[in-house]
Design an enzyme around this catalytic site. Structure first.
Site, PDB file in Angstrom:
ATOM      1  N   ASP A   1      18.318  89.629 -51.643  1.00  0.00           N
ATOM      2  CA  ASP A   1      18.549  88.267 -51.165  1.00  0.00           C
ATOM      3  C   ASP A   1      19.733  87.672 -51.911  1.00  0.00           C
ATOM      4  O   ASP A   1      20.054  88.086 -53.025  1.00  0.00           O
ATOM      5  CB  ASP A   1      17.306  87.401 -51.332  1.00  0.00           C
TER       6      ASP A   1
ATOM      7  N   ASP B   1      25.988  90.067 -56.906  1.00  0.00           N
ATOM      8  CA  ASP B   1      24.654  89.525 -57.179  1.00  0.00           C
ATOM      9  C   ASP B   1      23.837  89.502 -55.901  1.00  0.00           C
ATOM     10  O   ASP B   1      23.814  88.507 -55.194  1.00  0.00           O
ATOM     11  CB  ASP B   1      24.823  88.113 -57.756  1.00  0.00           C
TER      12      ASP B   1
ATOM     13  N   GLU C   1      14.581  86.706 -55.070  1.00  0.00           N
ATOM     14  CA  GLU C   1      14.876  86.367 -56.465  1.00  0.00           C
ATOM     15  C   GLU C   1      15.632  85.059 -56.589  1.00  0.00           C
ATOM     16  O   GLU C   1      15.362  84.239 -57.476  1.00  0.00           O
ATOM     17  CB  GLU C   1      15.680  87.507 -57.106  1.00  0.00           C
TER      18      GLU C   1
ATOM     19  N   HIS D   1      27.202  83.069 -57.180  1.00  0.00           N
ATOM     20  CA  HIS D   1      26.666  81.781 -56.710  1.00  0.00           C
ATOM     21  C   HIS D   1      27.768  80.816 -56.276  1.00  0.00           C
ATOM     22  O   HIS D   1      27.459  79.737 -55.758  1.00  0.00           O
ATOM     23  CB  HIS D   1      25.794  81.095 -57.773  1.00  0.00           C
TER      24      HIS D   1
END
Length: 451
Positions: A92, A123, A156, A423
């Site tokens: 995810d 990530d 996560e 992110h």
């Protein structure tokens, strides 16, 4: 990289790795099904399950976890009597934020200036590919010398605890002698690093209400209590004048005595604008790895475009609190909620709701597995010695695994070095790091099997 059969094999597999990462990044697997279709996450999960099956894994399964997402599990048997190693990653990803701010579409893997750009490239879909590369290199050079379990989580980034709860209900599933968490990153690209600590986190939604409905700001403003102003004031109470986090009763003075993070290097990594000060006190390492940190992740209020001259009746915010090892996330959440209630002005009505939570983690870097990883990284990164650092982020599963399996060694490596900008917009992965860390993991498994 020095000549080594494993390293040569990984190098030959890099074109395939790029093609596979391209396929995996294309899934918009954000585990927030109000924003993105569940089918995107299910597609990524099935892709990984198929990849494990093609590598000879047994017992491959999509595990339905209590938060409504799926984790992918598989077991690859090794020689009789061999040790067992669990390899972890998650498929995810964070939402891409402002897609227009990306130089290229976020779910297209695009090579630019020697890096591969795309949401999840570092990530942690790149971590999935890292595990596959390591195993393929071993199979091409004498075989995989340990039993391997793979678990790839599906939520996560949301912090909803699905895999943690599943592991607690099925503790036998993830038992292993050592666990390699492929969701951390080198302190700097080219500097081999294991992550020794992770901050825990708690996520709280705050709702402030003051009126039965919005009011005309000309007729009522100045006396009518403004819910948005009340929210801003209480959120401001969570930081001191220098930007240090100040939650009543929560210690914010601990220090980090390991690898340091120079101010200028941090400014460059974080892309802080010229003239803008860093916030907080102590060293950067203190602030990132040893102390709590509060962040307002979002505020629900009228957007500037289309706003009317109104006193707001209600407003809400999502607040994240990161806490260092030694601080219980649940206790920190209680302190945060109490602080919010105590600092809400004008008697405004305030409610708080816990959205997510995960405990901090501290690894035992003196264990035999770390010696095996240090030797592996010395080959993959010639002339470099393995470093240990903290990481300001959270991987909630780590503490759950440490609690379930107290004798198991846990190592954290990965692709999220500073240039990766995880992110954020324009997330990327260094293919050089992917190659070196895949070699590191493969050689680690060889070293560990022989230890």
């Amino acid at each position: 990289m020095s000549s080594n059969p494993v390293a040569e094999t990984v190098a030959s597999l890099m074109p395939r790795a790029k093609a596979e990462l391209t396929e995996l990044v294309a899934f918009k697997s954000v585990a927030d099904f109000d924003q993105y279709p569940r089918s995107e996450s299910e597609g990524a999960a099935n892709w990984i399950a198929d990849a494990l099956l093609s590598e000879g894994f047994e017992d491959v399964a999509l595990l339905d976890t209590p938060d409504g997402t799926q984790s992918v599990y598989g077991f690859l048997p090794g020689p009789e009597g061999a040790k067992t190693v669990l390899l972890y990653a998650h498929y995810d990803v964070q939402p891409p934020l402002d897609e227009a701010a990306w130089a290229t579409p976020p779910f297209d893997l695009v090579e630019r200036d020697g890096r591969w750009y795309g949401r999840g490239s570092a990530d942690c879909k790149g971590g999935v590919i890292m595990h596959l590369l390591a195993l393929r290199a071993l199979k091409a050079n004498g075989g995989v010398p340990v039993h391997v379990k793979v678990i790839v989580e599906g939520s996560e980034e949301q912090g909803t605890g699905g895999l943690e709860r599943y592991a607690e209900e099925h503790p036998e599933l993830l038992t292993a002698d050592t666990i390699v968490i492929g969701d951390a990153g080198n302190f700097r690209a080219g500097l081999p690093t294991v992550t020794a600590t992770l901050r825990g986190m708690t996520l709280v939604r705050v709702q402030v209400d003051t009126l039965e409905g919005n009011l005309h700001s000309g007729q009522f403003g100045g006396a009518a209590p403004d819910a948005l102003a009340a929210l801003i004031r209480l959120l401001d109470s969570l930081r001191d004048r220098d930007g240090s986090t100040t939650v009543d009763g929560l210690d914010a003075a601990s220090v980090w005595d390991g690898l340091q993070y120079e101010d200028q290097a941090f400014r460059e990594d974080a892309k802080v604008l010229d003239g803008v000060e860093l916030i907080g006190s102590g060293t950067v390492a203190d602030r990132l790895w040893a102390r709590p940190s509060v962040t307002v992740l979002g505020i629900d209020c009228p957007p500037v475009v289309g706003a009317t001259p109104s006193v707001q009746a209600g407003a809400r915010a999502l607040v994240s609190l990161r806490v260092p090892p030694g601080v219980d996330a649940g206790e920190a959440r209680k302190l945060l909620q109490a602080h919010i209630e105590a600092h809400t002005p004008w008697g405004a009505r305030v409610t708080t709701e816990q959205i997510g939570q995960g405990q901090a983690f501290r690894a035992d870097t003196s264990s035999p597995a770390y010696a095996s990883m240090a030797a592996a990284m010395a080959v993959a990164y010639p002339g470099q010695e393995m470093q240990s650092s903290g990481m300001g982020g959270s991987i909630p599963l780590c503490n759950t695994l440490a609690s379930l399996y107290p004798e198991t060694e846990i190592l954290l490596i990965g692709l999220s070095e500073p240039e990766a900008q995880i992110h954020a917009v324009n997330e990327s992965v260094s293919p050089d790091e992917l190659e070196r860390l895949s070699v590191s993991e493969a050689l680690f498994l060889q070293n560990y099997a022989a230890s």
